[in-house]
Structures are given as structure tokens and as C-alpha cells.
Design a protein around this motif. Structure first.
Motif, PDB file in Angstrom:
ATOM      1  N   ARG A  27       1.111  -1.376  -0.537  1.00 19.23           N
ATOM      2  CA  ARG A  27       0.119  -0.062   0.004  1.00 19.23           C
ATOM      3  C   ARG A  27       1.045   1.352  -0.194  1.00 19.23           C
ATOM      4  NH1 ARG A  27      -3.770   2.053   4.652  1.00 19.23           N
ATOM      5  NH2 ARG A  27      -4.994   3.591   4.115  1.00 19.23           N
ATOM      6  N   ARG A  28       1.694   0.886   0.489  1.00 16.82           N
ATOM      7  CA  ARG A  28       2.776   2.467   1.243  1.00 16.82           C
ATOM      8  C   ARG A  28       3.558   2.593  -0.644  1.00 16.82           C
ATOM      9  NH1 ARG A  28       6.601   2.938   6.462  1.00 16.82           N
ATOM     10  NH2 ARG A  28       4.381   3.660   8.187  1.00 16.82           N
ATOM     11  N   LEU A  32       3.432   5.911  -2.944  1.00 15.31           N
ATOM     12  CA  LEU A  32       4.440   6.353  -3.101  1.00 15.31           C
ATOM     13  C   LEU A  32       5.245   6.200  -4.552  1.00 15.31           C
ATOM     14  CD1 LEU A  32       6.520   5.297   0.010  1.00 15.31           C
ATOM     15  CD2 LEU A  32       6.750   7.513  -0.471  1.00 15.31           C
ATOM     16  N   LYS A  33       4.811   5.769  -5.219  1.00 14.95           N
ATOM     17  CA  LYS A  33       4.541   5.560  -6.878  1.00 14.95           C
ATOM     18  C   LYS A  33       4.132   6.443  -7.759  1.00 14.95           C
ATOM     19  CE  LYS A  33       7.049   1.150  -7.574  1.00 14.95           C
ATOM     20  NZ  LYS A  33       6.267   0.077  -8.542  1.00 14.95           N
ATOM     21  N   LEU A  38       4.065  11.311 -10.133  1.00 14.67           N
ATOM     22  CA  LEU A  38       3.176  13.308  -9.981  1.00 14.67           C
ATOM     23  C   LEU A  38       4.243  14.410 -10.010  1.00 14.67           C
ATOM     24  CD1 LEU A  38       0.251  12.930  -8.240  1.00 14.67           C
ATOM     25  CD2 LEU A  38       0.349  13.638  -9.906  1.00 14.67           C
ATOM     26  N   ARG A  39       5.529  14.564  -8.824  1.00 22.73           N
ATOM     27  CA  ARG A  39       6.457  15.121  -8.549  1.00 22.73           C
ATOM     28  C   ARG A  39       7.532  15.358  -9.858  1.00 22.73           C
ATOM     29  NH1 ARG A  39      11.115  12.898  -5.062  1.00 22.73           N
ATOM     30  NH2 ARG A  39      11.426  12.035  -7.097  1.00 22.73           N
ATOM     31  N   SER A 100       9.529  -1.234  -1.135  1.00 27.08           N
ATOM     32  CA  SER A 100      10.051  -2.385  -2.306  1.00 27.08           C
ATOM     33  C   SER A 100      10.755  -3.964  -2.035  1.00 27.08           C
ATOM     34  CB  SER A 100      10.401  -1.777  -4.062  1.00 27.08           C
ATOM     35  OG  SER A 100      10.751  -2.561  -4.889  1.00 27.08           O
ATOM     36  N   ARG A 101      11.984  -3.226  -1.428  1.00 26.65           N
ATOM     37  CA  ARG A 101      12.866  -4.212  -0.590  1.00 26.65           C
ATOM     38  C   ARG A 101      11.240  -5.217   0.200  1.00 26.65           C
ATOM     39  NH1 ARG A 101      16.896  -4.949   3.664  1.00 26.65           N
ATOM     40  NH2 ARG A 101      15.404  -4.289   4.565  1.00 26.65           N
ATOM     41  N   ALA A 102      10.975  -4.340   1.549  1.00 26.32           N
ATOM     42  CA  ALA A 102       9.692  -4.909   2.482  1.00 26.32           C
ATOM     43  C   ALA A 102       8.929  -5.411   2.100  1.00 26.32           C
ATOM     44  CB  ALA A 102       9.181  -4.430   3.478  1.00 26.32           C
ATOM     45  N   MET A 103       8.267  -5.511   1.074  1.00 29.72           N
ATOM     46  CA  MET A 103       7.472  -6.507   0.121  1.00 29.72           C
ATOM     47  C   MET A 103       7.836  -7.248  -0.251  1.00 29.72           C
ATOM     48  SD  MET A 103       4.911  -4.109  -2.720  1.00 29.72           S
ATOM     49  CE  MET A 103       4.914  -5.658  -3.622  1.00 29.72           C
TER      50      MET A 103
END
Length: 193
Positions: A27-28, A32-33, A38-39, A100-103
Motif C-alpha cells: 500500500r505504501r 509513493l509511486k 506526479l513530482r 519495495s524491498r520490504a514487500m
């Protein structure tokens, strides 16, 4: 001495927790993606507007359009500055990489715990000790990431649904993977139904 049945039960509980952690960080990662895209997309607005201003004489734009472009440039620059400051102070890029790594770690650990729970390993005691040590290291890194109580509820809720388990507090299997705004029955562990 711990029995094989107890090892398998603990492995299934750990798999449930890993699924919850996977849910939280996925979800995070999605959020963040979206923010980083957007940025990054907004960063192209400034050069495009600058190009239009620089080429205004070539295109023969009236002075009113040039004024609108200059106002648009100022607004775009302020928005880009705010996006950049928010990204730097909130460490979007670092958190994106960590999520990404935690997933990935959560997925791999969930599969390892499932293998232990299903007795698909050669030496269940050795595998359990090895995975327990690995899980402690992963958990110590996840603690630094300030998982909120809402995220904990969401993770537990998704784990309970995935493994068809009753919540330890409300004794119900959650119905929906999303947390409800106003649950009929509140629960500190799964968020309620």
C-alpha cells in the motif's frame, strides 16, 4: 522442547503476519509511486512553459498569452518547489526503495513459513530456527518505518482474511480487506466489521 505441531502453528502465525506486512508495504509502495510520478511529471511543466515563453516571438503570441504563460510558470515553479521539498523532507525515494524491498522480503518469508507449516522442508526444527532468526532481522528494520495503528489493523485484517482465521479479540473473520470508516463492532486488532 517444542513439538512439531507447535512449530507448524507458529509458522502459520508468522505467515499470517508476513502477509499483513506485505499488505502494509504494498500500500505504501503504491502511494509513493504515485507521488513520485506526479513530482517527476510536474517537473516537465516548467521547461515546456519556458519554451513557450522563449518562442513567443517566433509563434507570434499576443501579450495577454505571454502574461498568462508567465503566471503559469510562476505557479508551476511554486508547485514544483513544494513537491521537491515535500519529497526531500519526507524521504520519498528512500521509502519507495525500502517499501519495495520490504514487500519482497515479506513475500519470501511468507512462502518460507508456509513451507514449514505444510511440512515441505527436510529438517523442520532447523528451518524454523533459521527462519526465526531471519524474521527477527527483517522485523527490526520494519520497526524503524513507523507503522501506524491503522496500518497494523489493515495488515492483520488482510492476514486474517488470507488465512481464514478468527481475530483473537473479536472472534470474527473480517469481511472486507479495507478498513471501514464506522465499523458496527470496533476491534483494536483487526479494525472491526
Amino acid at each position: 522442547m517444542i513439538t512439531e505441531a507447535e512449530v507448524r502453528t507458529k509458522a502459520w502465525n508468522s505467515a499470517l503476519n508476513c502477509h499483513g506486512t506485505y499488505t502494509v508495504f504494498s500500500r505504501r509502495l503504491r502511494r509513493l509511486k504515485l507521488l513520485t510520478r506526479l513530482r517527476d511529471f510536474w517537473a516537465f511543466a516548467i521547461p515546456i512553459i519556458l519554451g513557450a515563453i522563449a518562442g513567443s516571438d517566433t509563434f507570434g503570441l499576443p501579450a495577454t498569452y505571454l502574461t498568462v504563460l508567465k503566471i503559469g510558470l510562476a505557479v508551476a515553479a511554486v508547485i514544483q518547489l513544494l513537491f521537491a521539498l515535500w519529497a526531500v523532507f519526507s524521504r520519498w525515494d528512500d521509502d519507495l526503495a525500502y517499501s519495495s524491498r520490504a514487500m519482497r522480503d515479506s513475500y519470501e518469508m511468507e512462502e518460507a513459513w508456509r513451507a514449514i507449516g505444510e511440512s515441505r522442508v527436510d529438517d523442520i526444527a532447523l528451518e524454523f530456527r533459521m527462519r526465526t532468526d531471519q524474521q527477527k532481522i527483517i522485523d527490526s528494520h520494519d520497526i524503524e518505518k513507523d507503522i501506524t495503528s491503522e496500518e497494523k489493523n489493515l495488515g492483520m485484517r488482510n492476514g486474517l482474511i488470507e488465512y481464514r482465521r478468527l481475530c483473537a479479540v473479536c472472534n470474527e473473520i473480517p469481511i472486507s480487506r479495507r478498513l471501514r470508516w464506522w465499523p458496527k463492532k470496533k476491534c483494536a486488532v483487526c479494525g472491526g466489521n
